[in-house]
Design a protein around this motif. Structure first.
Motif, PDB file in Angstrom:
ATOM      1  N   THR A 139     -52.402  34.191  85.291  1.00  0.00           N
ATOM      2  CA  THR A 139     -51.108  34.197  85.981  1.00  0.00           C
ATOM      3  C   THR A 139     -50.370  35.498  85.729  1.00  0.00           C
ATOM      4  O   THR A 139     -49.758  36.083  86.635  1.00  0.00           O
ATOM      5  N   THR A 140     -50.420  35.991  84.501  1.00  0.00           N
ATOM      6  CA  THR A 140     -49.764  37.253  84.167  1.00  0.00           C
ATOM      7  C   THR A 140     -50.399  38.420  84.915  1.00  0.00           C
ATOM      8  O   THR A 140     -49.699  39.306  85.419  1.00  0.00           O
ATOM      9  N   LEU A 141     -51.715  38.418  85.020  1.00  0.00           N
ATOM     10  CA  LEU A 141     -52.400  39.480  85.765  1.00  0.00           C
ATOM     11  C   LEU A 141     -52.015  39.438  87.240  1.00  0.00           C
ATOM     12  O   LEU A 141     -51.825  40.485  87.872  1.00  0.00           O
ATOM     13  N   PHE A 142     -51.889  38.225  87.795  1.00  0.00           N
ATOM     14  CA  PHE A 142     -51.463  38.100  89.184  1.00  0.00           C
ATOM     15  C   PHE A 142     -50.063  38.677  89.375  1.00  0.00           C
ATOM     16  O   PHE A 142     -49.796  39.385  90.356  1.00  0.00           O
ATOM     17  N   MET A 143     -49.148  38.391  88.451  1.00  0.00           N
ATOM     18  CA  MET A 143     -47.788  38.919  88.556  1.00  0.00           C
ATOM     19  C   MET A 143     -47.776  40.442  88.484  1.00  0.00           C
ATOM     20  O   MET A 143     -46.974  41.096  89.155  1.00  0.00           O
ATOM     21  N   SER A 144     -48.665  41.014  87.698  1.00  0.00           N
ATOM     22  CA  SER A 144     -48.733  42.481  87.624  1.00  0.00           C
ATOM     23  C   SER A 144     -49.198  43.061  88.958  1.00  0.00           C
ATOM     24  O   SER A 144     -48.730  44.124  89.382  1.00  0.00           O
TER      25      SER A 144
END
Length: 270
Positions: free
Chosen positions: A127-132
């Motif tokens: 999820t964090t990678l998607f937000m980046s």
């Protein structure tokens, strides 16, 4: 080579980088190239099966190297009409889409490098990678938009960045770290440094592609300094902290080699 780049690849926008800007980009390219070579050597010095973090760093530095070669050669930009400097008709400014392609790869990998050292669940990391990725895409689309609607994309990107900051500074720091928490102090320093660097990117965007306040050459210098600090400087700093941690404590391997026992634990399931 740098002095002739603008002659061989002439700018097609009213506001474009100068020869001094190209010189700086060649200097940054040299820094990334040297860092990449050093990282490859460090990777080869490690036993097989313990190279995951170094190989992620190699991909990051290789991407930075290609991106800065393109920008130093005055390639990978497109002219976009900009606001606030026009007299009757707005001038065009170089918008470097190759930089956003570079960030599309490097930003998620930088976060992956750090978050893999924590006890975060794989779902939280993804999820964090998607937000980046959302941050980078919003920056690119906003830069390519002429009207004030570009600031809508800026706001969306900042909100996505808030989530990244939350994971780095709060959620990630409160997990159970591998190796009895030996990496926790190093993570806190590394995550704090990276989070601070990420704050400065939206400021640069607002002054360059967004508000058209600074020139493309100043933009290149500003972004270049940030990329060097968030790229080679951060990676070597983070991997130095990892050097004293038993790789087997992470519970995963980056590969298996005959005769090399890395860990008795099975790899972490995706």
């Amino acid at each position: 080579m740098a002095n002739h780049a603008l002659n061989l690849n002439p700018p097609d926008a009213t506001l474009h980088i100068s020869t001094h800007g190209s010189d700086w980009l060649w200097a940054a390219f040299s820094i990334f190239t040297f860092s990449l070579l050093v990282m490859i050597v460090l990777d080869l010095m490690r036993p097989r099966g313990t190279r995951l973090f170094h190989q992620i760093a190699i991909v990051i530095l290789a991407t930075f190297t290609l991106g800065y070669f393109s920008m130093a050669s005055d390639l990978g930009a497109t002219p976009i009409p900009v606001e606030f400097r026009g007299h009757g008709s707005d001038p065009t400014r170089q918008i470097w889409y190759v930089r956003y392609i570079q960030w599309f790869i490097t930003f998620p990998l930088l976060l992956l490098e750090v978050l893999l050292a924590t006890g975060l669940p794989l779902s939280d990391i993804l999820t964090t990678l998607f937000m980046s990725i959302v941050v980078v895409i919003c920056g690119l689309v906003g830069a390519l938009v002429h009207s004030t609607y570009k600031w809508g994309y800026f706001v969306f990107g900042v909100f996505a960045l808030f989530y990244v900051w939350y994971v780095l500074l709060w959620h990630g720091s409160n997990t159970a770290f591998p190796g009895s928490g030996a990496l926790r102090p190093g993570y806190l320093q590394s995550a704090g440094f990276l989070a601070f660097m990420l704050i400065t990117y939206p400021i640069c965007w607002a002054c360059s592609e967004g508000g058209n306040v600074i020139s493309p050459t100043s933009e290149m210098i500003w972004y270049g300094i940030l990329d060097v600090l968030a790229g080679p400087v951060f990676l070597f700093f983070f991997l130095w902290h990892l050097s004293g941690v038993d790789y087997a404590s992470f519970g995963f391997t980056s590969g298996r080699s005959t005769g090399t026992a890395v860990s008795e634990k099975p790899p972490v399931a995706a």
